[in-house]
Design an enzyme around this catalytic site. Structure first.
Site, PDB file in Angstrom:
ATOM      1  N   GLY A  52      -4.982   0.403   0.590  1.00  0.00           N
ATOM      2  CA  GLY A  52      -4.263   0.700   2.011  1.00  0.00           C
ATOM      3  C   GLY A  52      -5.623   0.127   2.633  1.00  0.00           C
ATOM      4  CB  ALA A  53      -4.965  -2.093   5.548  1.00  0.00           C
ATOM      5  NE  ARG A  91      -6.464  -4.935  -3.448  1.00  0.00           N
ATOM      6  CZ  ARG A  91      -5.497  -4.354  -3.374  1.00  0.00           C
ATOM      7  NH1 ARG A  91      -5.638  -2.862  -2.640  1.00  0.00           N
ATOM      8  NH2 ARG A  91      -4.078  -4.387  -3.391  1.00  0.00           N
ATOM      9  CD  GLN A 196       1.037   0.990  -4.406  1.00  0.00           C
ATOM     10  OE1 GLN A 196       2.427   1.083  -4.938  1.00  0.00           O
ATOM     11  NE2 GLN A 196       0.221   0.183  -4.357  1.00  0.00           N
ATOM     12  CG  ASP A 237      -1.392  -4.677   3.342  1.00  0.00           C
ATOM     13  OD1 ASP A 237      -2.428  -4.208   2.888  1.00  0.00           O
ATOM     14  OD2 ASP A 237      -0.345  -4.497   2.955  1.00  0.00           O
ATOM     15  CE  LYS A 248       1.269  -2.738  -2.516  1.00  0.00           C
ATOM     16  NZ  LYS A 248       0.167  -3.469  -3.540  1.00  0.00           N
TER      17      LYS A 248
HETATM   18  O1  MRU Z   1      -2.043  -1.921  -2.731  1.00  0.00           O
HETATM   19  P1  MRU Z   1      -1.766  -1.418  -1.521  1.00  0.00           P
HETATM   20  O2  MRU Z   1      -1.699  -0.001  -2.330  1.00  0.00           O
HETATM   21  O3  MRU Z   1      -3.453  -1.155  -1.375  1.00  0.00           O
HETATM   22  O4  MRU Z   1      -1.274  -1.896  -0.522  1.00  0.00           O
HETATM   23  C1  MRU Z   1      -1.613  -1.512   0.271  1.00  0.00           C
HETATM   24  C2  MRU Z   1      -0.269  -0.777   1.245  1.00  0.00           C
HETATM   25  O5  MRU Z   1      -1.040   0.477   0.771  1.00  0.00           O
HETATM   26  C3  MRU Z   1       0.967  -1.030   1.323  1.00  0.00           C
HETATM   27  O6  MRU Z   1       1.366  -2.624   1.550  1.00  0.00           O
HETATM   28  C4  MRU Z   1       0.686  -0.440   2.850  1.00  0.00           C
HETATM   29  O7  MRU Z   1       2.751   0.132   2.690  1.00  0.00           O
HETATM   30  C5  MRU Z   1       0.562  -1.495   4.042  1.00  0.00           C
HETATM   31  S1  MRU Z   1      -1.575  -1.064   4.047  1.00  0.00           S
HETATM   32  C6  MRU Z   1      -1.928   0.051   5.271  1.00  0.00           C
END
Ligand code: MRU
Length: 357
Positions: A52-53, A91, A196, A237, A248
């Site tokens: 998550g960002a 990432r 998720q 993100d 996502k």
């Molecule tokens: O691959 P992840 O689980 O790190 O993905 C990011 C996310 O959790 C989602 O894209 C989310 O909707 C936005 S990040 C707050």
């Protein structure tokens, strides 16, 4: 936010250890994962023990502080640059990661001595985590105005407190409206392949007592067509300067369905997710993850009461696993930030204050 009634943050610093809720174990087990050095913190981000960002931004900030605490006096600058490079390569998509690394690096290197640099790095990392929690709280207050009594909200993936330090982005307006006594029902899509939504968003909403139902990813269009969705709120993100949003994988399909059915769709994100140097969504790096995330499903064996992994695809069928997609700005009703709700346009985003640690 709460786990079993106890207020908990997603990630925190203990001495020179970075600690985090071990997300792959959720929702079946709640355990803390402890990183003893920045290299382990980088591994934790790469392996999605934390994701998550906002959460990976805060974790990278703490990883830099950890590197400063452990750096050798004579090689302080070089040790920090090495850690920054290592953490940057964990990432590629979430903007918060790069923003946080730069903030802590410049705080540490701007100090007169290594000892002062260590103090500055820890202070910057703590400020990033506190700022993330504060911004998400404000996103909740602004976004809650969109949620009238009885609203049925759909969300995708996990943009709750587990994706940040506290509160979350997309879920913060829901928590705020729920705590204000408004009835809200949340459609939680599973979010293949890593689920998720099913594992994390459903867990969070359950802990907060928010009514929700987990649905297959493919069910949202049907629910919208039947008038069962009033609002969509998702996270981000990275947001490009023109308002295009990387989120996502699957978010784009949700946006197309929402547009077809006249359901307003908002993105909720702190300004640390906006990349002013990225002109539009086509320039956002999209992470491709292992095909095994498509082939295999992790879960809890009800026979053995323990974690297990099963394969769901035939041996020999290749898989492709893009982790994010881009939703064009024109499909969005607005972006909920800590400064208020703004249009997904270049001029509205450029007018927002730039974040500082
Ligand atoms: O691959 P992840 O689980 O790190 O993905 C990011 C996310 O959790 C989602 O894209 C989310 O909707 C936005 S990040 C707050």
């Amino acid at each position: 936010m709460n786990i079993h009634g106890t207020h908990t943050r997603t990630v925190w610093l203990e001495g020179h250890h970075v600690c985090m809720i071990d997300q792959p174990l959720l929702p079946h087990q709640v355990e803390t994962h402890r990183c003893l050095a920045w290299e382990q913190t980088a591994d934790a981000i790469r392996d999605m023990r934390i994701r998550g960002a906002g959460a990976i931004g805060a974790t990278a900030g703490y990883g830099m502080a950890q590197a400063a605490l452990m750096a050798r006096d004579a090689y302080f600058r070089g040790d920090l640059q090495l850690a920054a490079d290592g953490l940057r390569h964990t990432r590629p998509t979430a903007q918060n990661l790069f923003w946080a690394i730069d903030q802590v690096l410049s705080a540490a290197l701007g100090a007169a001595t290594p000892s002062e640099g260590r103090l500055a790095a820890v202070a910057a990392a703590e400020a990033i985590a506190d700022g993330d929690a504060r911004a998400c709280r404000l996103i909740g207050q602004h976004g809650a105005h969109l949620i009238a009594d009885g609203t049925r909200v759909a969300t995708h993936c996990n943009a709750g407190w587990l994706a940040f330090v506290d509160w979350g982005s997309a879920l913060s307006p829901i928590y705020t409206a729920h705590r204000a006594g408004r009835k809200v029902h949340v459609w939680v899509d599973e979010t293949r392949p890593r689920r998720q939504g099913a594992r994390l968003t459903a867990f969070e909403l359950g802990q907060e007592g928010v009514p929700h139902q987990v649905i297959p990813d493919v069910a949202l269009g049907h629910l919208m067509a039947n008038g069962q969705v009033d609002l969509v709120i998702v996270g981000a993100d990275r947001i490009a300067a023109n308002g295009d949003v990387a989120n996502k994988i699957g978010t784009y399909m949700v946006a197309l369905a929402a547009q077809a059915h006249g359901v307003p769709m908002y993105v909720a994100a702190p300004t640390t997710t906006i990349d002013p140097d990225c002109p539009d969504g086509s320039h956002i790096p999209i992470e491709h993850r292992s095909p095994d995330e498509v082939h295999l499903v992790d879960g809890w064996s009800i026979d053995h009461q323990s974690p297990c992994t099963v394969r769901t695809t035939p041996q020999g069928s290749p898989a492709l696993n893009p982790a994010f997609d881009v939703t064009p700005a024109h499909l969005l009703a607005g972006i909920i930030t800590e400064h208020g709700i703004v249009q997904a346009t270049a001029s509205a985003l450029a007018a927002l204050p730039r974040p500082t640690a």
